[in-house]
Design a protein around this motif. Structure first.
Motif, PDB file in Angstrom:
ATOM      1  N   ARG A 134       0.879  -1.118  -0.005  1.00  0.00           N
ATOM      2  CA  ARG A 134       0.085   0.436   0.294  1.00  0.00           C
ATOM      3  C   ARG A 134       0.912   1.347  -0.343  1.00  0.00           C
ATOM      4  NH1 ARG A 134      -2.549  -3.323  -1.487  1.00  0.00           N
ATOM      5  NH2 ARG A 134      -3.828  -4.467  -1.199  1.00  0.00           N
ATOM      6  N   PHE A 135       0.371   2.220  -0.681  1.00  0.00           N
ATOM      7  CA  PHE A 135       0.888   3.216  -0.977  1.00  0.00           C
ATOM      8  C   PHE A 135       0.737   4.208  -1.005  1.00  0.00           C
ATOM      9  CE2 PHE A 135       0.309   0.933  -5.147  1.00  0.00           C
ATOM     10  CZ  PHE A 135      -0.556   1.852  -5.999  1.00  0.00           C
ATOM     11  N   ARG A 136       1.350   6.188  -1.155  1.00  0.00           N
ATOM     12  CA  ARG A 136       0.341   7.097  -1.245  1.00  0.00           C
ATOM     13  C   ARG A 136       1.448   7.456  -2.721  1.00  0.00           C
ATOM     14  NH1 ARG A 136      -2.917   5.427   1.447  1.00  0.00           N
ATOM     15  NH2 ARG A 136      -2.895   5.334   2.772  1.00  0.00           N
ATOM     16  N   LEU A 137       0.668   8.564  -3.213  1.00  0.00           N
ATOM     17  CA  LEU A 137       0.488   9.138  -4.600  1.00  0.00           C
ATOM     18  C   LEU A 137       1.086  10.676  -4.167  1.00  0.00           C
ATOM     19  CD1 LEU A 137      -1.587   7.605  -6.938  1.00  0.00           C
ATOM     20  CD2 LEU A 137       0.657   6.585  -6.261  1.00  0.00           C
ATOM     21  N   HIS A 138       2.672  10.823  -5.347  1.00  0.00           N
ATOM     22  CA  HIS A 138       2.959  11.979  -5.199  1.00  0.00           C
ATOM     23  C   HIS A 138       3.162  13.040  -4.553  1.00  0.00           C
ATOM     24  CE1 HIS A 138       3.014  10.868  -9.022  1.00  0.00           C
ATOM     25  NE2 HIS A 138       1.413  10.753  -9.223  1.00  0.00           N
ATOM     26  N   ARG A 139       3.436  12.662  -3.043  1.00  0.00           N
ATOM     27  CA  ARG A 139       3.977  13.474  -1.896  1.00  0.00           C
ATOM     28  C   ARG A 139       4.516  14.546  -2.028  1.00  0.00           C
ATOM     29  NH1 ARG A 139       4.112  11.024   3.182  1.00  0.00           N
ATOM     30  NH2 ARG A 139       5.492  12.573   4.224  1.00  0.00           N
ATOM     31  N   ARG A 140       3.319  15.731  -2.305  1.00  0.00           N
ATOM     32  CA  ARG A 140       4.386  17.280  -2.699  1.00  0.00           C
ATOM     33  C   ARG A 140       5.449  18.219  -1.552  1.00  0.00           C
ATOM     34  NH1 ARG A 140      -0.641  20.761  -5.144  1.00  0.00           N
ATOM     35  NH2 ARG A 140      -1.846  19.382  -3.567  1.00  0.00           N
ATOM     36  N   ASP A 141       4.714  17.056   0.076  1.00  0.00           N
ATOM     37  CA  ASP A 141       5.778  17.449   0.628  1.00  0.00           C
ATOM     38  C   ASP A 141       6.690  17.175   1.128  1.00  0.00           C
ATOM     39  OD1 ASP A 141       4.763  15.466   2.036  1.00  0.00           O
ATOM     40  OD2 ASP A 141       5.102  15.722   3.697  1.00  0.00           O
ATOM     41  N   LEU A 142       7.425  16.466  -0.118  1.00  0.00           N
ATOM     42  CA  LEU A 142       8.493  15.595   0.225  1.00  0.00           C
ATOM     43  C   LEU A 142       9.867  16.443  -1.305  1.00  0.00           C
ATOM     44  CD1 LEU A 142       7.824  11.818   0.948  1.00  0.00           C
ATOM     45  CD2 LEU A 142       9.124  14.227   2.401  1.00  0.00           C
ATOM     46  N   PRO A 143      10.755  16.387  -1.158  1.00  0.00           N
ATOM     47  CA  PRO A 143      11.993  16.976  -2.268  1.00  0.00           C
ATOM     48  C   PRO A 143      11.405  16.138  -4.002  1.00  0.00           C
ATOM     49  CG  PRO A 143      13.189  16.620  -0.200  1.00  0.00           C
ATOM     50  CD  PRO A 143      11.353  16.449   0.509  1.00  0.00           C
ATOM     51  N   GLY A 144      10.845  16.251  -4.966  1.00  0.00           N
ATOM     52  CA  GLY A 144      11.086  16.015  -6.172  1.00  0.00           C
ATOM     53  C   GLY A 144       9.316  15.135  -6.335  1.00  0.00           C
TER      54      GLY A 144
END
Length: 138
Positions: free
Chosen positions: A37-47
């Motif tokens: 299970r995963f999360r997508l496109h975390r904007r709070d992380l670099p890149g």
């Protein structure tokens, strides 16, 4: 010399997506099938990683071989026109990728890159995910 007009080329280039690409969707399908299970496109992380596994502190980038210069890959060819522009563009992409990887690793994240050419084989994706994500949890 380019075989299409600059307006047509511009329109073609603007249609290239950065999210929900075919290679990224393929990695997501295989990860889900493996029970990850995963999360997508975390904007709070670099890149803004394509997939993240928060409990495993693992980030995955699904890179296009052409844009991110997969060394030795047949898809990482060089354009024949406007060569200097493309060399600078590709080099800035590679430099950004290295900087982002370093920033994430400094924050304690494990970073995995899956190349577009690797996504053509679901077994290869599964092997990469199992070895680098599942084994990290053990």
């Amino acid at each position: 010399m380019d075989v299409v007009s600059s307006e047509k080329r511009s329109a073609m280039m603007s249609n290239i997506k950065s999210r929900n690409t075919r290679p990224e969707l393929e990695v997501r399908r295989v990860a889900h099938r493996l029970g990850l299970r995963f999360r997508l496109h975390r904007r709070d992380l670099p890149g803004t990683p394509d997939l993240i596994f928060p409990s495993r502190r693992t980030a995955i980038f699904v890179h296009g071989c052409y844009w991110h210069r997969h060394f030795g890959c047949k898809y990482a060819y060089n354009p024949k026109s406007n060569v200097e522009f493309w060399q600078n563009k590709f080099q800035s992409n590679v430099n950004r990728d290295l900087r982002v990887r370093r920033e994430l690793e400094n924050r304690g994240w494990k970073v995995i890159t899956i190349w577009e050419c690797e996504t053509k084989d679901q077994k290869m994706i599964a092997d990469i995910l199992f070895q680098k994500v599942c084994d990290a949890a053990v």
